[in-house]
Design an enzyme around this catalytic site. Structure first.
Site, PDB file in Angstrom:
ATOM      1  N   ASP A 158      55.125 -53.857 -76.263  1.00  0.00           N
ATOM      2  CA  ASP A 158      53.779 -53.502 -75.810  1.00  0.00           C
ATOM      3  C   ASP A 158      52.950 -53.025 -76.995  1.00  0.00           C
ATOM      4  OD1 ASP A 158      55.877 -51.358 -75.462  1.00  0.00           O
ATOM      5  OD2 ASP A 158      54.077 -50.121 -75.449  1.00  0.00           O
ATOM      6  N   CYS A 180      74.801 -21.753 -74.462  1.00  0.00           N
ATOM      7  CA  CYS A 180      75.412 -23.067 -74.686  1.00  0.00           C
ATOM      8  C   CYS A 180      76.610 -22.902 -75.621  1.00  0.00           C
ATOM      9  CB  CYS A 180      74.381 -24.037 -75.255  1.00  0.00           C
ATOM     10  SG  CYS A 180      74.034 -23.812 -77.013  1.00  0.00           S
ATOM     11  N   ASP A 204      64.607 -49.985 -77.370  1.00  0.00           N
ATOM     12  CA  ASP A 204      63.160 -50.057 -77.535  1.00  0.00           C
ATOM     13  C   ASP A 204      62.868 -51.257 -78.438  1.00  0.00           C
ATOM     14  OD1 ASP A 204      60.506 -49.535 -77.431  1.00  0.00           O
ATOM     15  OD2 ASP A 204      60.579 -47.635 -78.490  1.00  0.00           O
ATOM     16  N   CYS A 263      75.529 -21.595 -79.158  1.00  0.00           N
ATOM     17  CA  CYS A 263      75.023 -20.219 -79.201  1.00  0.00           C
ATOM     18  C   CYS A 263      76.069 -19.204 -78.747  1.00  0.00           C
ATOM     19  CB  CYS A 263      73.767 -20.099 -78.353  1.00  0.00           C
ATOM     20  SG  CYS A 263      72.399 -21.137 -78.964  1.00  0.00           S
ATOM     21  N   CYS A 289      70.686 -17.785 -75.465  1.00  0.00           N
ATOM     22  CA  CYS A 289      71.250 -19.001 -74.884  1.00  0.00           C
ATOM     23  C   CYS A 289      72.766 -18.849 -74.798  1.00  0.00           C
ATOM     24  CB  CYS A 289      70.868 -20.200 -75.754  1.00  0.00           C
ATOM     25  SG  CYS A 289      71.646 -21.757 -75.279  1.00  0.00           S
TER      26      CYS A 289
END
Length: 625
Positions: A121, A272, A87, A275, A270
């Site tokens: 921008d 994952c 960025d 978890c 969860c």
């Protein structure tokens, strides 16, 4: 270069080629802060990351980091040998009022070896219209100057314009002329934080309408999974966010449809790796620094799990169902659906002719899907009655034509389905036969179906059942002609099926498989969707009947010898194409002089064929001998 591999309307699984490898889209690029890297980019690869994004201004503004990046390169600085996007510092400039030289920062991104750089921008939020218009003009001017400095670096030119749709379209249209490599849609972070999803949908649509279809669209700063299905369905290919660590520092856990604070949770819903290993009490008892890192891991696992679900939905053709399901997660997403339902005419242009999975009624927005709009529109415009009289029947078990007595009625049999009116002859086409509705649908769906029925009945003479006779024996002929008219255009049925007609049916199912006319194979009927695949003879007949550019894909002279060998038509060799062609439509492949070369199946619509520089536009099926 970007290339589509699989699609579901505007949503596409594609590949973006960079100096450090391929990025498979849609995907998210996790933000890496060079000053604080709790999860190394190489670890993110195991979760599904294929690229990351970092801020070039942060590196530029730190003398030690700047020297190392210029000497060893960006990839050495982050110890990551996969694609890296940078960025420019636009958000920092917006937030903190810092001054950055627009061209210098692009040169710096190029110098440190960024795979994808970004212009500086001007981040526009809720300012006055005139002020944002002025900022848009500056962004466009900076993009023009930046394009001269990109070298071999891919460059992202960001669409700005605040919440004003006309400014977004103007900015996108001007930037499209530059033929940049990627087009981010910027300025949505404040809207994301305030959950103003309807405005985000409007911004994406306004921008997408003017951007080149061959270029990936990046939704800057939209890193929460709750927005992914909707944004992908509207044509976004890339996302980025620091939410995984930003939320973790605030002890918030990301899920596909919500965010929960650790202190509010009783257990971890969860599976994952984090978890699965730790319980809620384990997390609470950890040192804060360790807890933040564990939550960040969880957040990334959840984020990439959602990306994988979306890719799977694109492959199966049921992304709209996912979008509708996700819309129930937040009232503001329902507002976004209100925006989308008014864009179904535009969305239909990109919609596949049929899907791999059945149409599943999911919500009151199901009736507004692009494929339903197409079904209703084509029945209204392309169906040609065979009899003077018509009879209306209520919804019944599918396929409707299993009722043998209906086929023998000397009248047009119209079924009032959940989609609206369906002539008996069209009962096996997608999505009519391949659809599942509940026993009762919502009032909005009923209203839409009734509205279409009322329009359709204006062209028919409706009578009572007692007013018609039985005895018709030509249902199969009526069926193939009706499908041809629906699929190819009015009059196609008569053009295709003339002379001595032989219909070959499956011995197992009794369904039509092939149609032979005067001893020549004209079409085959596809079992999954009830549509025709054109054979060479069928192509000849439609080519003679329809005037250019109807059904045509016009190719360069250079491509013709290869197509005659059975090779596919690549987009870069397409000169022009029929505006009515849709993804997976049957097409006539012709020369500039309208000589019929082959028949095939489109993978792209006209806009895409003329814009893409890579990939297959039409799969060649049969060459004309």
């Amino acid at each position: 270069m970007f290339e589509i591999k699989v699609r579901d309307g505007l949503a596409r699984i594609g590949i973006l080629r960079t100096k450090h490898g391929v990025i498979n889209t849609p995907t998210i690029l996790p933000v890496i802060n060079p000053h604080f890297i709790p999860i190394h980019p190489n670890e993110m690869l195991q979760m599904g990351a294929e690229a990351v994004i970092t801020n070039s201004y942060i590196i530029y503004n730190d003398e030690e980091l700047r020297k190392k990046a210029l000497k060893e390169g960006l990839h050495a600085l982050l110890n990551f040998n996969k694609p890296i996007m940078t960025d420019s510092g636009s958000f920092q400039m917006y937030m903190y009022g810092i001054e950055i030289d627009a061209i210098e920062i692009v040169k710096f991104q190029r110098s440190i070896g960024s795979d994808i750089g970004t212009i500086l921008d001007i981040f526009s939020e809720e300012e006055s219209y005139d002020k944002i218009k002025e900022e848009v003009e500056k962004t466009i001017e900076r993009a023009k100057e930046s394009m001269k400095e990109r070298g071999d670096m891919l460059l992202a030119c960001t669409v700005q314009g605040g919440i004003y749709k006309d400014l977004r379209r103007y900015c996108a249209k001007q930037l499209a002329k530059l033929r940049s490599d990627i087009y981010p849609v910027g300025g949505v972070v404040p809207l994301m934080e305030k959950q103003r999803y309807a405005e985000i949908a409007e911004i994406i649509i306004a921008s997408k309408k003017e951007l080149p279809p061959s270029k990936p669209v990046h939704l800057f700063g939209a890193g929460h999974p709750i927005i992914f299905p909707l944004a992908v369905a509207l044509g976004c290919d890339l996302f980025d966010s620091a939410s995984y660590i930003k939320y973790a520092k605030d002890e918030r856990l990301i899920f596909s449809d919500k965010t929960l604070r650790l202190k509010e949770m009783d257990e971890l819903p969860c599976c994952c790796p984090v978890c699965s290993k730790f319980g809620i009490d384990d997390l609470r008892e950890m040192d804060r620094e360790e807890r933040v890192v564990k939550i960040a891991y969880h957040n990334l696992w959840q984020t990439f799990a959602e990306i994988k679900k979306i890719r799977q939905a694109i492959r199966h053709g049921n992304l709209w169902e996912v979008v509708e399901q996700r819309a129930t997660a937040h009232p503001s997403l329902m507002d976004a659906m209100e925006v989308i339902k008014n864009e179904k005419k535009w969305l239909e242009k990109w919609e596949n002719i049929s899907k791999k999975r059945a149409f599943m009624y999911t919500s009151r927005y199901s009736i507004h899907r692009p494929i339903v709009y197409r079904l209703q529109k084509r029945i209204l415009e392309r169906y040609e009655p065979f009899f003077e009289k018509s009879i209306i029947f209520g919804e019944m078990e599918k396929p409707y034509s299993r009722n043998e007595w209906m086929k023998k009625i000397e009248a047009n049999c119209i079924i009032e389905s959940c989609f609206g009116p369906v002539p008996l002859e069209l009962d096996e086409i997608y999505p009519v036969a391949q659809s599942i509705f509940p026993s009762s649908i919502d009032a909005e769906a009923e209203k839409e179906a009734r509205k279409t029925c009322n329009k359709f009945y204006k062209k028919l003479k409706i009578v009572d059942f007692s007013a018609v006779k039985k005895g018709s024996k030509d249902f199969d002929i009526r069926k193939i002609k009706s499908i041809a008219n629906y699929q190819f255009g009015k009059g196609a049925g008569e053009a295709l099926f003339r002379g001595k007609i032989e219909i070959v049916k499956s011995k197992t199912t009794g369904k039509i498989r092939n149609v032979i006319c005067d001893g020549k194979h004209v079409v085959s009927m596809r079992a999954p969707d009830g549509f025709f695949s054109l054979k060479a003879e069928g192509g000849k007949r439609l080519h003679a009947f329809f005037s250019p550019p109807k059904m045509r894909v016009v190719v360069t002279d250079d491509a013709i010898p290869f197509i005659k060998e059975g090779k596919n038509v690549f987009a870069k060799f397409v000169i022009d194409a029929c505006k009515e062609l849709r993804p997976y439509d049957e097409a006539l492949i012709v020369s500039k002089d309208d000589e019929l070369i082959a028949v095939g199946q489109c993978l792209l619509n006209r806009d895409e064929m003329l814009d893409f520089e890579r990939g297959i536009a039409v799969k060649t099926r049969e060459v004309i001998k």
